[in-house]
Design an enzyme around this catalytic site. Structure first.
Site, mmCIF file in Angstrom:
data_model
loop_
_atom_site.group_PDB
_atom_site.id
_atom_site.type_symbol
_atom_site.label_atom_id
_atom_site.label_comp_id
_atom_site.label_asym_id
_atom_site.label_seq_id
_atom_site.Cartn_x
_atom_site.Cartn_y
_atom_site.Cartn_z
ATOM 1 N NE ARG A 77 -4.260 -1.428 0.124
ATOM 2 C CZ ARG A 77 -4.497 -2.500 -0.413
ATOM 3 N NH1 ARG A 77 -3.449 -2.852 -1.345
ATOM 4 N NH2 ARG A 77 -5.828 -3.134 -0.436
ATOM 5 C CD GLU B 147 -2.853 3.501 -4.886
ATOM 6 O OE1 GLU B 147 -3.995 2.839 -5.174
ATOM 7 O OE2 GLU B 147 -1.841 2.648 -4.417
ATOM 8 C CG HIS C 219 -3.397 -0.442 -6.454
ATOM 9 N ND1 HIS C 219 -3.751 0.123 -5.062
ATOM 10 C CD2 HIS C 219 -3.548 -1.975 -6.191
ATOM 11 C CE1 HIS C 219 -3.862 -0.871 -4.048
ATOM 12 N NE2 HIS C 219 -3.799 -2.131 -4.929
HETATM 13 C C1 DGY Z 1 -5.619 -6.096 -2.534
HETATM 14 O O1 DGY Z 1 -6.102 -7.254 -3.084
HETATM 15 O O2 DGY Z 1 -5.273 -5.797 -1.582
HETATM 16 C C2 DGY Z 1 -4.932 -5.404 -3.699
HETATM 17 O O3 DGY Z 1 -4.574 -4.142 -3.602
HETATM 18 C C3 DGY Z 1 -6.114 -5.217 -4.954
HETATM 19 O O4 DGY Z 1 -6.209 -6.376 -5.430
#
Ligand code: DGY
Length: 332
Positions: A239, A268, A287
């Site tokens: 993240r 984002e 992402h």
């Molecule tokens: C997740 O699964 O947490 C990703 O960031 C999105 O697929």
């Protein structure tokens, strides 16, 4: 029992919607952009179940507007957009989709690692700008080797483990730091456990896979970046806020580390005029870690199964607030 009402916050794979529609009345938000908080609250007022993704904010106010809500099912492994403590307090299980996206996300981690090491997107930009005037020069466009290098994996969950598996094929030396030690994986993959500063100091590549929590916000800040070798490359597929973006800009610009590759940013989307995007030694993808057809389909189907189980008060395949089971003896 009356037919439950389900709200799905975005278009998803039709197979998953069909599965839900067989057992519930279904409403799907038609826009690509998520519902506003007010629109979401209005939809939740009627809903017994909701299927969400990482852009939907399921906070205390959203849950307060949802008197009938029995299940929040997120099609993602990360659930930092959901107030888990509030869901637990209200007895609402939160489903998520670990596992089914681990291989695809590890594939992308490796794509980023290799692209940054061998300057793939940087040289592609250069060619497209018409700068390829000299066909070849022995000293131009030098990158670094992946084979034989030391990889430091931060967060050895399912994705981190898949990254280790791929790295073995590249004859990399493997180190990791994680909340929990995994002796079996250490033996199987030749992984060496070390404290965070040791991993940062030794690794040629550092890949980040920790979930975003209050404890991991800016987990990699200026201090940690300065512990890395000036020749090292950072890859973040977890993240955005796990890495301090301002510190990263400063350290990258000064040449404190060689390069960074990010599939996640803070914020984002990253604004086009963000200083980070002015750096040639930075690579960004939007992402897309789990964005393969089969992985996204599997996530949608697993989220649909979690949703239906939650509506029936059954145990979920994967529950992000497993403590609910102890608290309420239900759901997870
Ligand atoms: C997740 O699964 O947490 C990703 O960031 C999105 O697929």
């Amino acid at each position: 029992m009356p037919t439950p009402q389900v709200f799905v916050t975005r278009q998803i794979f039709p197979e998953a919607l069909e599965m839900i529609a067989r057992e519930a009345r279904l409403e799907v938000w038609p826009d690509d952009y998520p519902p506003s908080p007010e629109q979401l609250r209005r939809k939740l007022a009627q809903a017994d179940g909701v299927l969400t993704n990482i852009m939907d904010r399921l906070d205390a106010a959203a849950m307060a507007a949802a008197p009938n809500l029995k299940i929040i099912s997120q099609m993602a492994v990360g659930v930092d957009n959901i107030d888990l403590a509030e869901a637990t307090r209200r007895g609402i299980p939160v489903g998520h989709t670990p596992g089914v996206l681990a291989k695809a996300t590890a594939d992308l981690t490796f794509a980023l690692l290799m692209a940054a090491a061998r300057r793939v997107s940087e040289s592609d930009r250069w060619v497209r700008r018409g700068q390829w005037q000299l066909a070849f020069h022995p000293m131009h466009w030098l990158g670094v080797d992946i084979h034989g290098a030391t990889l430091g994996i931060l967060g050895l969950g399912q994705i981190g483990l898949e990254v280790a598996r791929r790295a073995r094929g590249f004859e990399m030396k493997l180190m990791y730091h994680s909340r929990t030690r995994r002796p079996q994986a250490e033996a199987e993959y030749g992984l060496e456990y070390a404290e965070l500063p040791e991993v940062l100091a030794a690794a040629d590549f550092v890949t980040v896979h920790v979930p975003l929590t209050a404890a991991t916000r800016h987990y990699i800040g200026e201090r940690e970046l300065r512990m890395m070798k000036p020749s090292a490359i950072l890859v973040n597929v977890a993240r955005g806020p796990v890495v301090d973006a301002k510190a990263l800009y400063k350290v990258l610009k000064e040449g404190g580390i060689r390069a960074a590759a990010l599939d996640v940013t803070d914020p984002e989307p990253i604004p086009a005029d963000d200083p980070l995007l002015s750096l040639e030694n930075l690579l960004v993808t939007p992402h897309i870690g789990s964005a393969s057809v089969s992985s996204r389909r599997a996530m949608c189907l697993m989220a649909a199964r979690n949703l239906l189980a939650g509506l029936k008060g059954q145990r979920l395949e994967a529950c992000a607030n497993g403590d609910l089971y102890q608290v309420k003896n239900r759901g997870c």
